[in-house]
Design a protein around this motif. Sequence first.
Motif, mmCIF file in Angstrom:
data_model
loop_
_atom_site.group_PDB
_atom_site.id
_atom_site.type_symbol
_atom_site.label_atom_id
_atom_site.label_comp_id
_atom_site.label_asym_id
_atom_site.label_seq_id
_atom_site.Cartn_x
_atom_site.Cartn_y
_atom_site.Cartn_z
ATOM 1 N N SER A 32 -9.435 -13.131 14.859
ATOM 2 C CA SER A 32 -8.285 -13.019 13.971
ATOM 3 C C SER A 32 -8.447 -11.756 13.136
ATOM 4 O O SER A 32 -9.571 -11.370 12.782
ATOM 5 C CB SER A 32 -8.153 -14.243 13.073
ATOM 6 N N VAL A 33 -7.333 -11.091 12.823
ATOM 7 C CA VAL A 33 -7.378 -9.790 12.171
ATOM 8 C C VAL A 33 -6.484 -9.819 10.939
ATOM 9 O O VAL A 33 -5.315 -10.210 11.018
ATOM 10 C CB VAL A 33 -6.916 -8.673 13.127
ATOM 11 N N THR A 34 -7.044 -9.399 9.802
ATOM 12 C CA THR A 34 -6.297 -9.291 8.549
ATOM 13 C C THR A 34 -6.202 -7.817 8.179
ATOM 14 O O THR A 34 -7.220 -7.151 7.972
ATOM 15 C CB THR A 34 -6.983 -10.074 7.421
ATOM 16 N N ILE A 35 -4.977 -7.303 8.094
ATOM 17 C CA ILE A 35 -4.732 -5.893 7.785
ATOM 18 C C ILE A 35 -4.336 -5.798 6.316
ATOM 19 O O ILE A 35 -3.397 -6.467 5.884
ATOM 20 C CB ILE A 35 -3.613 -5.325 8.664
ATOM 21 N N THR A 36 -5.034 -4.972 5.536
ATOM 22 C CA THR A 36 -4.775 -4.915 4.097
ATOM 23 C C THR A 36 -4.481 -3.499 3.624
ATOM 24 O O THR A 36 -4.957 -2.516 4.189
ATOM 25 C CB THR A 36 -5.967 -5.469 3.283
ATOM 26 N N ASP A 37 -3.693 -3.435 2.576
ATOM 27 C CA ASP A 37 -3.393 -2.179 1.878
ATOM 28 C C ASP A 37 -2.666 -2.553 0.602
ATOM 29 O O ASP A 37 -2.491 -3.745 0.306
ATOM 30 C CB ASP A 37 -2.548 -1.246 2.745
ATOM 31 N N LEU A 38 -2.232 -1.548 -0.160
ATOM 32 C CA LEU A 38 -1.437 -1.808 -1.341
ATOM 33 C C LEU A 38 -0.088 -2.404 -0.935
ATOM 34 O O LEU A 38 0.368 -2.254 0.203
ATOM 35 C CB LEU A 38 -1.234 -0.526 -2.136
ATOM 36 N N ALA A 39 0.561 -3.050 -1.883
ATOM 37 C CA ALA A 39 1.800 -3.769 -1.586
ATOM 38 C C ALA A 39 2.867 -2.874 -0.973
ATOM 39 O O ALA A 39 3.654 -3.311 -0.124
ATOM 40 C CB ALA A 39 2.325 -4.430 -2.858
ATOM 41 N N SER A 40 2.916 -1.601 -1.377
ATOM 42 C CA SER A 40 3.958 -0.691 -0.889
ATOM 43 C C SER A 40 3.855 -0.439 0.610
ATOM 44 O O SER A 40 4.853 -0.070 1.253
ATOM 45 C CB SER A 40 3.895 0.631 -1.641
ATOM 46 N N ALA A 41 2.670 -0.597 1.187
ATOM 47 C CA ALA A 41 2.477 -0.317 2.613
ATOM 48 C C ALA A 41 2.674 -1.537 3.494
ATOM 49 O O ALA A 41 2.844 -1.394 4.715
ATOM 50 C CB ALA A 41 1.067 0.250 2.840
ATOM 51 N N ILE A 42 2.667 -2.730 2.920
ATOM 52 C CA ILE A 42 2.671 -3.948 3.721
ATOM 53 C C ILE A 42 3.937 -4.122 4.568
ATOM 54 O O ILE A 42 3.841 -4.514 5.740
ATOM 55 C CB ILE A 42 2.429 -5.185 2.831
#
Length: 412
Positions: free
Chosen positions: A272-282
Amino acid sequence: MSAHVAGCVPRPRKPRPHSARGIGVLPPPSAAFRIVMYYYLSFLRPPPVSSLPTSTITITPQITNDLRTEFFEETVDILYSWTFVGQPIHHTGPVKLTTWKGASSAYKAVFINLPPSAKAGQAWSISLFCSPHTSASIPLGRPHPQPYGSSSLPIVVLSPKGALDDAAKQDEIERTLILPVIAAGGGTSPSRTLVLRERTSYDLDKKIWDSGLALAGWLCKTIAGNAPSEGGRLLLSTLNESGPCRVIELGAGTGLVSLALSALVPTLRHVSVTITDLASAIPLVEYNIQLNSRLLDGIRVTATTLDWEEELPERIISTGPFHLILMSDVTYNTASFPALLKTLRALQLLSQQEDGNTLALLAYKERDPAERDLWVMMEEMGIGFNRLDEIPGHGGYPVEIWMTYLARRSTP
């Protein structure tokens, strides 16, 4: 304390503050040495979202580095082709659009007409590339001497009888990346394509960056190759563990690295893969996940906000602990280093819920010698990365691939 990767490139001596050479990775650059790895063909002025079939479309192509701060200074032809976005899909042959001559061409508008066969109600996209023998596609994990091409979003063809106001300009482009052929069940699977959208604006977090492209290519070579390096074998061992394998990417941008990894291991349903960044990029990441859902059968891929300045959110905590951490181009802002290290420490502590180790991969291209301070700061908190590989590009510094194990349980 972290466990160091056995059998990899020997760990270099501790770097000196503000010294790019302290790590012992690269020789001192010459005065003419450009900090450029890849070049990207895109639209400074993108095409409109719609057009009359007889209208002239104005675009301004550009070829720059990933930060859009340095122009490609060689002379090269820019070609284009049209793609009918419908059934069946139809491509026109390559046609020369203009000749790029470096900075003098940077703001030059060019004019193009829709294909003669374009009819009202249809949609056509335009692809830009630099060789009649290639296309806009990017071959992941393989050398590509030309600037990387791109495609517009579909341009809707309007009825000639309809009134046409000034059509809005497109605010996104697509890049197509070719995944390698991977042996499956004694045979081979056909090559597949990953499609990523990125913004045409100067929001740099919503674009493909050199290190992400290099790390995605390294993953392709490692997973599809017959003789991976020692570090590659450690990665494969992590992915092929019998239990769950939970992956998290920090500062993912478009989601390129995570999506490439997920598309390469579709049969490993425990991943399973969780991709994270700041809210503006989601929102862009979520769109790219949906755009490539056909390649992710069996792999659970999600996107969520992770601000390094904040504590780990509950959604991250409940998803972990994680077995693999992916990072690329996370060093461009030296002021963020304390927050990045705090996040790494929090993920390490989260992983102490299980026995074993968490593998971390870091892709790095030097832009400022001060970025090397990150290695000093990691050493001080007990994290020692080993350099596995260097990925060359069109010139300038290569992208370095680093790896470490973060111990999931403290040593007694």
